[in-house]
Design a protein around this motif. Structure first.
Motif, PDB file in Angstrom:
ATOM      1  N   THR A  71      13.296  -2.134  -6.355  1.00  0.00           N
ATOM      2  CA  THR A  71      12.026  -2.283  -7.181  1.00  0.00           C
ATOM      3  C   THR A  71      10.763  -1.867  -6.072  1.00  0.00           C
ATOM      4  OG1 THR A  71      11.988  -4.549  -5.751  1.00  0.00           O
ATOM      5  CG2 THR A  71      12.488  -4.333  -8.077  1.00  0.00           C
ATOM      6  N   HIS A  72      11.115  -1.008  -5.048  1.00  0.00           N
ATOM      7  CA  HIS A  72       9.898  -0.638  -4.183  1.00  0.00           C
ATOM      8  C   HIS A  72       9.026   0.283  -5.084  1.00  0.00           C
ATOM      9  CE1 HIS A  72      13.957  -0.992  -1.554  1.00  0.00           C
ATOM     10  NE2 HIS A  72      13.395  -1.837  -1.825  1.00  0.00           N
ATOM     11  N   PRO A  73       9.584   1.212  -5.926  1.00  0.00           N
ATOM     12  CA  PRO A  73       8.501   1.682  -6.570  1.00  0.00           C
ATOM     13  C   PRO A  73       8.222   1.181  -8.094  1.00  0.00           C
ATOM     14  CG  PRO A  73      10.747   3.086  -6.691  1.00  0.00           C
ATOM     15  CD  PRO A  73      10.904   1.640  -6.138  1.00  0.00           C
ATOM     16  N   ALA A  74       8.583  -0.033  -8.292  1.00  0.00           N
ATOM     17  CA  ALA A  74       8.452  -0.541  -9.605  1.00  0.00           C
ATOM     18  C   ALA A  74       7.044  -0.831  -9.840  1.00  0.00           C
ATOM     19  CB  ALA A  74       8.789  -2.149  -9.522  1.00  0.00           C
ATOM     20  N   SER A 116       0.889  -1.177  -0.088  1.00  0.00           N
ATOM     21  CA  SER A 116      -0.042  -0.163  -0.014  1.00  0.00           C
ATOM     22  C   SER A 116       0.790   1.465  -0.064  1.00  0.00           C
ATOM     23  CB  SER A 116      -0.938   0.118   1.182  1.00  0.00           C
ATOM     24  OG  SER A 116      -1.656  -1.185   1.341  1.00  0.00           O
ATOM     25  N   GLN A 117       1.983   1.255   0.844  1.00  0.00           N
ATOM     26  CA  GLN A 117       2.668   2.256   0.703  1.00  0.00           C
ATOM     27  C   GLN A 117       3.435   2.690  -0.664  1.00  0.00           C
ATOM     28  OE1 GLN A 117       5.792   1.313   3.822  1.00  0.00           O
ATOM     29  NE2 GLN A 117       4.550   2.639   5.414  1.00  0.00           N
ATOM     30  N   GLN A 118       3.846   1.462  -1.200  1.00  0.00           N
ATOM     31  CA  GLN A 118       4.110   1.753  -2.543  1.00  0.00           C
ATOM     32  C   GLN A 118       3.436   2.317  -3.510  1.00  0.00           C
ATOM     33  OE1 GLN A 118       6.105  -2.279  -3.557  1.00  0.00           O
ATOM     34  NE2 GLN A 118       7.809  -2.090  -2.027  1.00  0.00           N
ATOM     35  N   ILE A 119       2.206   1.717  -3.754  1.00  0.00           N
ATOM     36  CA  ILE A 119       1.165   2.267  -4.709  1.00  0.00           C
ATOM     37  C   ILE A 119       0.939   3.695  -4.350  1.00  0.00           C
ATOM     38  CG2 ILE A 119      -0.769   1.352  -3.512  1.00  0.00           C
ATOM     39  CD1 ILE A 119       0.030   1.969  -7.332  1.00  0.00           C
ATOM     40  N   PHE A 120       0.993   4.087  -3.034  1.00  0.00           N
ATOM     41  CA  PHE A 120       0.407   5.217  -2.492  1.00  0.00           C
ATOM     42  C   PHE A 120       1.528   6.438  -2.894  1.00  0.00           C
ATOM     43  CE2 PHE A 120       1.641   8.261   1.101  1.00  0.00           C
ATOM     44  CZ  PHE A 120       0.323   9.118   0.830  1.00  0.00           C
ATOM     45  N   MET A 140       8.448  -8.044  -9.092  1.00  0.00           N
ATOM     46  CA  MET A 140       8.484  -6.826  -9.214  1.00  0.00           C
ATOM     47  C   MET A 140       9.832  -6.584 -10.082  1.00  0.00           C
ATOM     48  SD  MET A 140       5.673  -5.817  -8.038  1.00  0.00           S
ATOM     49  CE  MET A 140       5.367  -4.095  -8.013  1.00  0.00           C
ATOM     50  N   ALA A 141      10.726  -7.303  -9.791  1.00  0.00           N
ATOM     51  CA  ALA A 141      12.011  -6.975 -10.698  1.00  0.00           C
ATOM     52  C   ALA A 141      11.914  -7.149 -12.132  1.00  0.00           C
ATOM     53  CB  ALA A 141      13.272  -7.806 -10.106  1.00  0.00           C
ATOM     54  N   ILE A 193       5.348   5.387 -24.215  1.00  0.00           N
ATOM     55  CA  ILE A 193       5.749   6.277 -23.271  1.00  0.00           C
ATOM     56  C   ILE A 193       6.240   5.746 -21.975  1.00  0.00           C
ATOM     57  CG2 ILE A 193       4.654   8.272 -21.952  1.00  0.00           C
ATOM     58  CD1 ILE A 193       2.552   8.567 -24.238  1.00  0.00           C
ATOM     59  N   THR A 194       5.687   4.963 -21.359  1.00  0.00           N
ATOM     60  CA  THR A 194       6.132   4.181 -20.161  1.00  0.00           C
ATOM     61  C   THR A 194       7.617   3.936 -20.548  1.00  0.00           C
ATOM     62  OG1 THR A 194       3.967   3.718 -19.638  1.00  0.00           O
ATOM     63  CG2 THR A 194       5.629   2.604 -18.494  1.00  0.00           C
ATOM     64  N   THR A 195       7.859   3.160 -21.318  1.00  0.00           N
ATOM     65  CA  THR A 195       9.239   2.386 -21.318  1.00  0.00           C
ATOM     66  C   THR A 195      10.329   3.486 -21.639  1.00  0.00           C
ATOM     67  OG1 THR A 195       8.912   1.869 -23.871  1.00  0.00           O
ATOM     68  CG2 THR A 195       8.580   0.114 -21.784  1.00  0.00           C
ATOM     69  N   ALA A 196       9.885   4.576 -22.524  1.00  0.00           N
ATOM     70  CA  ALA A 196      10.684   5.771 -22.699  1.00  0.00           C
ATOM     71  C   ALA A 196      11.087   6.580 -21.658  1.00  0.00           C
ATOM     72  CB  ALA A 196       9.929   6.530 -23.835  1.00  0.00           C
ATOM     73  N   THR A 197      10.213   6.437 -20.321  1.00  0.00           N
ATOM     74  CA  THR A 197      10.046   7.414 -19.383  1.00  0.00           C
ATOM     75  C   THR A 197      11.214   6.704 -17.985  1.00  0.00           C
ATOM     76  OG1 THR A 197       8.104   8.363 -19.706  1.00  0.00           O
ATOM     77  CG2 THR A 197       8.767   8.363 -17.515  1.00  0.00           C
ATOM     78  N   ILE A 198      10.693   5.245 -18.043  1.00  0.00           N
ATOM     79  CA  ILE A 198      11.302   4.710 -16.822  1.00  0.00           C
ATOM     80  C   ILE A 198      12.642   3.976 -17.013  1.00  0.00           C
ATOM     81  CG2 ILE A 198      10.737   2.839 -15.025  1.00  0.00           C
ATOM     82  CD1 ILE A 198       7.815   3.604 -15.366  1.00  0.00           C
ATOM     83  N   SER A 199      13.375   4.034 -15.921  1.00  0.00           N
ATOM     84  CA  SER A 199      14.590   3.185 -15.895  1.00  0.00           C
ATOM     85  C   SER A 199      14.797   2.824 -14.460  1.00  0.00           C
ATOM     86  CB  SER A 199      15.831   4.160 -16.304  1.00  0.00           C
ATOM     87  OG  SER A 199      15.768   5.450 -15.726  1.00  0.00           O
ATOM     88  N   TYR A 200      15.603   1.755 -14.206  1.00  0.00           N
ATOM     89  CA  TYR A 200      15.609   1.099 -12.893  1.00  0.00           C
ATOM     90  C   TYR A 200      17.065   0.754 -12.514  1.00  0.00           C
ATOM     91  CZ  TYR A 200      15.399  -3.491 -10.689  1.00  0.00           C
ATOM     92  OH  TYR A 200      15.707  -4.705  -9.914  1.00  0.00           O
ATOM     93  N   THR A 201      17.306   1.041 -11.243  1.00  0.00           N
ATOM     94  CA  THR A 201      18.471   0.634 -10.618  1.00  0.00           C
ATOM     95  C   THR A 201      18.128  -0.631  -9.665  1.00  0.00           C
ATOM     96  OG1 THR A 201      19.151   2.922 -10.294  1.00  0.00           O
ATOM     97  CG2 THR A 201      20.492   1.433  -9.040  1.00  0.00           C
TER      98      THR A 201
END
Ligand code: GPU
Length: 807
Positions: free
Chosen positions: A307-310, A269-273, A408-409, A334-342
């Motif tokens: 992945t906490h905000p994945a 819930s915290q994550q989606i919030f 999530m990863a 749009i989504t894949t052009a926006t997001i990157s993940y560590t």
């Protein structure tokens, strides 16, 4: 308090002084006679805030009017540490503030000590997010940090005879002068059929020596105004209020687990919030600048800190499609052009996977979207890799089995254009192991960006005497361009410089000795070798291996061996539910109790467990470290950043070939680093043949003696059972390969002892560590993110505010 005779104050100090007096009246509503130290701290902070507001307002104006491309950093943790001194250093006002305090009969030190630390993180991951915010501002990059305004940060740790005790961290109890609430920027988030409102709280993040002040925007959960009106009207007032309380628990507390996912409902819930609030906020910004939603990816780069905000992948799709009417394919581009993940870990227990049932209950629409993403993904795979169902199963976003889960990863990798690890070795192992199949599918998606730390907090603020020496020796440029430390190299053999270097180090060690005395009551000798391991307590970090080494040293000293005096200092929190980690703390505390009073030690060995390791305490510890313990099992520490802070401040490392240790050693030179232990490859080979600790232990009389001594109850008041779980684990499965590395660790520690005896050579090595550590600035890491991943360029901010600066 008697009105003090004003000391002479420089002009800016005079302005601060006047602002402090004004705030005592207008913000604290007090006269000097009633003011507490805390009131004065608040007044000084508000006076500093008045000054930085011009930068903050100008920065927002500049970014808004120029429609700048912006990096957003989404992180469930920001381990910020205190703001006041950092802001003073960024503004170049530390001296002036000290003078203003003096004029009021106060000291800057007592003001700084009053500041509660915003401990909104567990360890390295959260601290990295904080260093990165500061570097983005210093590099003048348009950026927003997005996270959660936890009412309770990481628990406070007290140490008693039974080890760790936890208490709450009500860091907001006395207010927070650094934040501004923005009720006008609130967003609804639907979780499990109930709406929760996220309200923005903004904190300015100053750049060093520039006019930029970026924003850290943290979301606080509130029940909606018209909350549960139905039950309220039905007369069930209590139920309505209970629901309100429930919603507001969302941002109540930071989960204290580090690298462990427990699958808790509140956590998801915290994550989606915070993710949903942040994305809605980005759409609001887009709209306010008249930019169409289909340009989202041109306006924003979104970095996922682990992945906490994945869930952002699914939530951005939902907002684009359901709220903004965009078609699937466009939304996906749009989504894949926006997001990157560590990615920050390879540890399996840290990899988030949410049970489908829980997901369905809380986030049914997002789950539907995840299924659709997965179906399309698997379809393309089926075409590219025909007849390989096992490959598809391994890559799927859904883990099959009796309890199906969302990985999530995998969601983060599929939804990102770039995935990075945090040190060379870690990024290589990611491609070879955890994401090997993905690397086959998208070889170009994976890259490395080695972590860094900010030299402002970790050198200028933490170690003023060293900063002053550097300014004098090589000029002041190092603070913005840490590579400049190279200029120290020729001084490493200059006798006069080495003497000053020694002086700086002694000051730091004396300061730490005073803290140790205050916090533990133990007297330590500042001229002894300070051997330090501070970090979260985790078996993979192997504090128990260091502890065994200390017991061995104790035995050798008791047997009459002549070893140079050492003070071995531990610090770090154990997750409250992690029994083995707590037992390790208990062992160290038990050892300290016996060893520190044993007359046979004759001042040659002291063991300290410093309670409540935090950013604040770290600022006192890092400058005073002679020997930096970085002894994780090779392949397990993604990067480490404490290793960088210590080396930067002139410590020598004893370490394994793990994480960023490898890169530190490459840079400082193998002569200036105490290497030991198996490599990740060697351990993999050992594992293939079946590892057992006994053969290692059987050939090691000293290790056996140490283990027997612990088992005999020597450090547990005769209790032979207390440490059994720890010892039995080491002697049976030894999952972290302590026994395989212990002998070589001892050899390296013996080398440390000999090197320490040549004080001149040690100082030279210490200087070379600092001189060659410039690479590990978070400015360099952020420059790489900006150039290679975000494509975000600097936007200098000029003073343009109509609001007059108080000075
Ligand atoms: N790290 Br995942 C954390 O501190 N907490 C976590 O939950 C996860 C990773 C750390 C890594 O252990 C450390 O090696 C690294 O330096 C740090 O993240 C920052 O990348």
């Amino acid at each position: 308090m008697a009105s003090p005779t004003p000391a002479p104050c420089p002009p800016k100090g005079q302005a601060l002084l006047e602002a402090m007096r004004r705030h005592l009246f207008s913000s604290q509503a007090k006269s000097a006679s009633l003011a507490t130290i805390h009131d004065h701290y608040v007044c000084l902070s508000l006076a500093v805030r008045d000054i930085l507001l011009t930068s903050w307002v100008d920065t927002a104006d500049t970014y808004t009017s120029q429609h700048v491309r912006t990096a957003t950093y989404m992180s469930a943790e920001f381990l910020l540490g205190p703001h006041l001194e950092n802001n003073l250093v960024s503004l170049g006002l530390r001296e002036e503030a000290a003078a203003a305090c003096e004029a009021l009969g106060l000291t800057l030190e007592e003001m700084l000590a009053e500041e509660p630390e915003p401990g909104l993180g567990n360890g390295g991951l959260g601290r990295l997010a904080a260093c990165f915010q500061e570097s983005m501002a210093t590099l003048e990059l348009p950026a927003i940090g997005y996270g959660i305004r936890y009412e309770f940060g990481i628990f406070r740790q007290q140490i008693g005879p039974n080890g760790q005790m936890e208490s709450t961290d009500p860091w907001l109890a006395r207010g927070n002068p650094w934040e501004v609430i923005r009720p006008e920027w609130s967003y609804p988030v639907l979780i499990g059929g109930q709406t929760v409102i996220g309200v923005a709280y903004d904190t300015p993040i100053l750049g060093y020596g520039v006019h930029t002040a970026n924003t850290l925007r943290l979301w606080s959960a509130q029940a909606p105004d018209a909350f549960d009106f139905a039950s309220f009207n039905a007369g069930d007032y209590t139920r309505a209020v209970l629901h309100k309380v429930q919603s507001e628990t969302l941002s109540k507390v930071l989960y204290p687990n580090d690298e462990l996912e427990q699958g808790k409902r509140l956590r998801l819930s915290q994550q989606i919030f915070f993710v949903s609030c942040s994305l809605q906020d980005m759409f609001r910004i887009l709209g306010s600048q008249g930019i169409p939603v289909t340009e989202f990816h041109r306006k924003f780069a979104v970095q996922l800190n682990d992945t906490h905000p994945a869930i952002a992948v699914a939530e951005l799709m939902r907002l684009l499609i359901d709220v903004h009417g965009v078609d699937w394919d466009t939304a996906w581009s749009i989504t894949t052009a926006t997001i990157s993940y560590t990615n920050h870990t390879l540890l399996p227990e840290a990899l988030e996977a949410w049970g489908l049932e829980l997901f369905q209950q809380l986030l049914p629409r997002q789950l539907q979207i995840i299924f659709e993403i997965n179906a399309r993904f698997l379809r393309t795979l089926r075409i590219r890799f025909p007849g390989q169902p096992e490959l598809l199963e391994r890559l799927s976003l859904i883990e099959e089995g009796p309890h199906r889960k969302v990985r999530m990863a995998h969601l983060a990798v599929v939804g990102s254009h770039t995935v990075n690890g945090v040190a060379e070795l870690h990024s290589r192992l990611l491609k070879e192991n955890l994401f090997a199949d993905f690397a086959r599918v998208w070889p170009d998606r994976f890259t490395n960006i080695t972590n860094g730390v900010t030299p402002r907090r970790w050198l200028a603020v933490a170690n003023p005497p060293l900063a002053a020496l550097l300014n004098d020796a090589i000029g002041t440029d190092w603070c913005r361009h840490l590579d400049q430390l190279r200029k120290l190299e020729p001084l490493a053999t200059d006798a006069g410089f080495l003497e000053r270097w020694q002086g700086v180090r002694e000051q730091a060690k004396e300061r730490l000795a005073a803290t140790i005395r205050q916090d533990t009551g133990v007297l330590v000798d500042p001229s002894s070798l300070f051997d330090v391991q501070v970090k979260r307590i985790h078996e993979y970090k192997r504090q128990h291996m260091a502890a065994l080494q200390v017991v061995e040293r104790y035995l050798r000293l008791r047997a009459g061996e002549d070893l140079p005096p050492r003070t071995v200092i531990f610090g770090g929190k154990a997750a409250p539910g992690y029994a083995m980690a707590k037992l390790i703390i208990r062992l160290i505390v038990g050892m300290a109790e016996i060893i520190n009073i044993d007359p046979a030690m004759d001042g040659r060995l002291r063991v300290i467990f410093l309670p409540n390791f935090s950013v604040k305490l770290g600022q006192k510890i890092y400058p005073a470290v002679d020997l930096s313990e970085q002894i994780s099992t090779a392949g397990m520490e993604a990067s480490g950043t404490g290793n960088m802070k210590m080396s930067l401040n002139g410590a020598l490392t004893i370490g394994t070939l793990d994480g960023a240790n490898i890169e530190i050693r490459e840079r400082v030179g193998d002569d200036n680093f105490f290497l030991f232990g198996h490599t990740a490859e060697q351990l993999a080979a050992i594992n293939r043949n079946g590892y057992h600790p006994m053969p290692w232990l059987e050939n090691d009389a000293l290790a056996k003696e140490a283990i027997d001594l612990i088992g005999s109850g020597h450090f547990s008041e005769g209790d032979r059972d207390l440490f059994h779980p720890l010892l039995a684990n080491l002697c049976s499965s030894d999952p972290f390969r302590v026994m395989a590395d212990l002998g070589d660790y001892r050899r390296a520690q013996n080398e440390v002892d000999s090197a320490w005896c040549d004080a001149g050579r040690w100082s030279m090595m210490s200087v070379l560590n600092t001189a060659r550590c410039g690479f590990f600035s978070s400015d360099r890491s952020i420059q790489e993110y900006a150039d290679r991943i975000w494509k975000v360029a600097p936007v200098p901010v000029n003073a343009c505010s109509v609001i007059p600066s108080p000075s």
